[in-house]
Design a protein around this motif. Sequence first.
Motif, short mmCIF file in Angstrom:
data_model
loop_
_atom_site.label_atom_id
_atom_site.label_comp_id
_atom_site.label_asym_id
_atom_site.label_seq_id
_atom_site.Cartn_x
_atom_site.Cartn_y
_atom_site.Cartn_z
N GLU A 279 0.83 -1.20 0.00
CA GLU A 279 0.00 0.00 0.00
C GLU A 279 0.87 1.26 0.00
OE1 GLU A 279 -3.39 2.47 0.12
OE2 GLU A 279 -3.06 0.38 -0.47
N ARG A 283 0.69 4.23 -2.79
CA ARG A 283 0.42 5.62 -2.42
C ARG A 283 1.56 6.55 -2.82
NH1 ARG A 283 -3.69 6.27 1.52
NH2 ARG A 283 -2.68 8.16 2.24
N HIS A 456 -9.89 4.54 -7.78
CA HIS A 456 -10.51 5.64 -7.02
C HIS A 456 -9.50 6.40 -6.16
CE1 HIS A 456 -13.91 3.39 -8.41
NE2 HIS A 456 -13.63 2.38 -7.63
N LYS A 457 -8.24 6.34 -6.53
CA LYS A 457 -7.20 7.06 -5.82
C LYS A 457 -6.19 7.60 -6.83
CE LYS A 457 -7.28 4.53 -1.42
NZ LYS A 457 -6.49 3.73 -0.46
N VAL A 521 -2.22 11.30 -1.22
CA VAL A 521 -3.20 10.58 -2.05
C VAL A 521 -4.52 11.31 -1.99
CG1 VAL A 521 -4.51 8.45 -2.30
CG2 VAL A 521 -2.09 8.34 -1.77
N ARG A 522 -5.15 11.44 -3.13
CA ARG A 522 -6.49 12.02 -3.22
C ARG A 522 -7.46 10.91 -3.58
NH1 ARG A 522 -9.19 16.80 -4.87
NH2 ARG A 522 -11.40 16.39 -4.41
N SER A 523 -8.47 10.71 -2.74
CA SER A 523 -9.49 9.69 -3.00
C SER A 523 -10.72 10.34 -3.60
CB SER A 523 -9.87 8.97 -1.70
OG SER A 523 -8.77 8.24 -1.19
N ASP A 602 -11.95 -1.89 2.97
CA ASP A 602 -11.18 -1.11 1.99
C ASP A 602 -12.00 -0.86 0.73
OD1 ASP A 602 -9.10 -1.14 3.77
OD2 ASP A 602 -8.01 -2.76 2.79
N GLU A 606 -12.92 2.85 -0.62
CA GLU A 606 -12.43 3.32 -1.92
C GLU A 606 -13.58 3.77 -2.80
OE1 GLU A 606 -10.14 0.24 -3.63
OE2 GLU A 606 -8.47 0.40 -2.21
N ASP A 611 -10.40 8.04 2.03
CA ASP A 611 -9.05 7.54 2.24
C ASP A 611 -8.88 7.18 3.71
OD1 ASP A 611 -6.41 6.84 1.92
OD2 ASP A 611 -5.67 8.90 2.09
N GLY A 612 -8.90 5.90 4.01
CA GLY A 612 -8.80 5.47 5.41
C GLY A 612 -9.93 4.54 5.77
#
Length: 743
Positions: A279, A283, A456-457, A521-523, A602, A606, A611-612
Amino acid sequence: MAITAVAAPSMRPWRRQMGVPRWGAVVGLAVVGLAVERWLEAERDQLVLWLPVMLGGGIALWFALPDPAAWCVAVLLLVAGGLACLAVGQGGRAARALAIGLLTAALGLGLIWARSEWVARPVLGGPTIARFSAKVEAIEPLVARKLVRLTVLPVGKGVETGGQPISLPYRVRVNLAEADAPNLLGTGAVIQLRARLMPPPLPAVPGAYDFARVAWFGGIGATGRGFAPVVVTRSSESGAGIRVALSHHIVSRLDGSAGGIAAALATGDVGAISEEDSEAMRRAGLAHLLSVSGLHITAAVAATMLIVLRLLALSPWLALHARLPLIAALAGAAAAIGYTLLTGSQVPTIRSCVAALLVLAALAMGREAMTLRLVAAGAACVMLVLPESAAGPSFQLSFAAITAIMALHEHPVIRAFFGPHDEGRGRKLARGVASLLLTGLLVEFALMPIAVYHFHKAGLYGAFANIVAIPLTTFVVMPLEALALLLDAGGLGAPIWWLVQRSLDALLWLAHIVAGAPGSVRSLPAMPTAAFALMVVGGIWIALWRTRLRQLGLLPLVAGAIWALTTPAPDVLVTGDGRHVAVRTAAGLAMLRDRAGDYTRDMLAENGGVDGEPLLLADQPDARCSRDLCVTDIAARGRMWRILATRSAYMVPIAELIAACRSADVVVSERGLPKRCVPRWLKLDRRVLRRTGGVALTLGTGTVVTILEAGDRHPWRDPPVLERAARSFSSRHARLRDGAVQS
């Protein structure tokens, strides 16, 4: 007076010479037709680059259209349009280009349609536990998860737990615990095992990974988990295979995820990399280093050619009488093909291998090698053999990156600025760093829509991380690893492996630092497919044309980006089985059930654009949850929406349940609800979800997106098509397979 070549009559763009269609003069569009022909004349060298684009467009059209009737109509319209262009255009370049493009798109649609029929195999009807015999086709160690993934070919029929015989699919993928895998397990072995099997799952929610599609084209009809004991009835003559043996050897020499990364660089096996480190690499924008592609193939070919040249140059006779560069190129081609086979022949590796072979052929003929035509040829080769790969992120990311790089460095301004200069080492180094940074930024920009659409990221600092990571991997890690493997033949590789460990630890440290940076990271939620298509068309238009009209590509590119960025995140996500629900509350995305696996959490986060970790719905102040039911209110479109969901399989008093349904706008349950349970807007129970699959609700716009749609006849989503595939898979295939196993 002398006539120059420019002013010669034969060079004037006469109307007949430029091929302006006759109908253009009739309707007063001759000026427009002449302008188009002049533009295409200026872009004549770029027209061939659109062949793989149109081929991919036809493939995409097959995925977009719902059923065979629509596919037939599309093929007929494309062919008719192409023939009409040839008939009406009367030889103009525009007419020929459009005709060839339309016919190529028809070819792409036909290829993917034929491919989907060719790979048709039976699919398991439903979950079951069965005991069966099978031949091991492939082994994939998942060291970080302490699992071994087997792809097997069942032999004959299996037996269910109740003693009833069951027909199994042609190919099955099962996971075994490392401790349950027998020592004699290897490719070609015949084993007996008991496993819990299920059909390849559809996406859990809209926008999630579609394994059912991948399994269909891979011939996989069931997946599951195997249980001990696993008995080897016939051992393998070849063992686990060179790839698995080499991966085991590398992992045993290094600690932690460093061994997994080293194995990925050598064999493409990423199973020994921990999820945390994997991960972090994603990222930080360094995940491409774990997929054997252009960087790795280039390093292998360059190293092979350098070694062969140096060794052959030691002979004066060979240096004088043989074309050593040609011999070295042949050795490099052999290295590229061997490396591709060793690493499992994945799409990025095949693309890179084809590109390397074309580069070597161009060098042998004295032609310029690194061009967009090289990229186009590689893309066409992959799509002709594996047309379904065009819909996958691996293909799209690979070719988007290399196309962006080639288009950038073919630009005259960029080529002049970053080309050879008579300058000192300091300025030369600075120019090289600037080139790497600019290339990295462009690649990040080019890959961002694809990453957001599929995962989606989008990473924001990958270009800066790659300035260090790419040279570290190319010039330090890979040469050291190759040297260590070479010295291991004499038992002398331990000191070099220590250096490999330190360099890979540095790479992981960099990945974690970049991944942990604020805003790394931008989700984003799942974007509409049409918005993604607009961005792809705009990007390709900008990359392939050379005149000022390339700037028109900014229009669809910007329009698609605005559409994607303004698409609201779904307020409610419901998985296809109804068990898991995610609701967007005032505090953030919250899950219905306290107990859910890492994959489910997850996946919901997503696809919800978070994010998280998602929150727990029961802990939110605007939710009222018991052991069996949960109710929450969401503000959207100027009103409050009440969501009711069941949390357990226990019975709820009928009067209480009906009253709760009447007060709710949306009701979600994994069970079948009574008919008198009538919410104000939407009921999603087991019967409804069986027809729709996973559901995403956007309350602000009243949008309902489902996995399954009425009329969708793609084979992996249509039960009648699956049944026909099972019937069409004749007993002759089974007899051939069983005979091959027994022999």
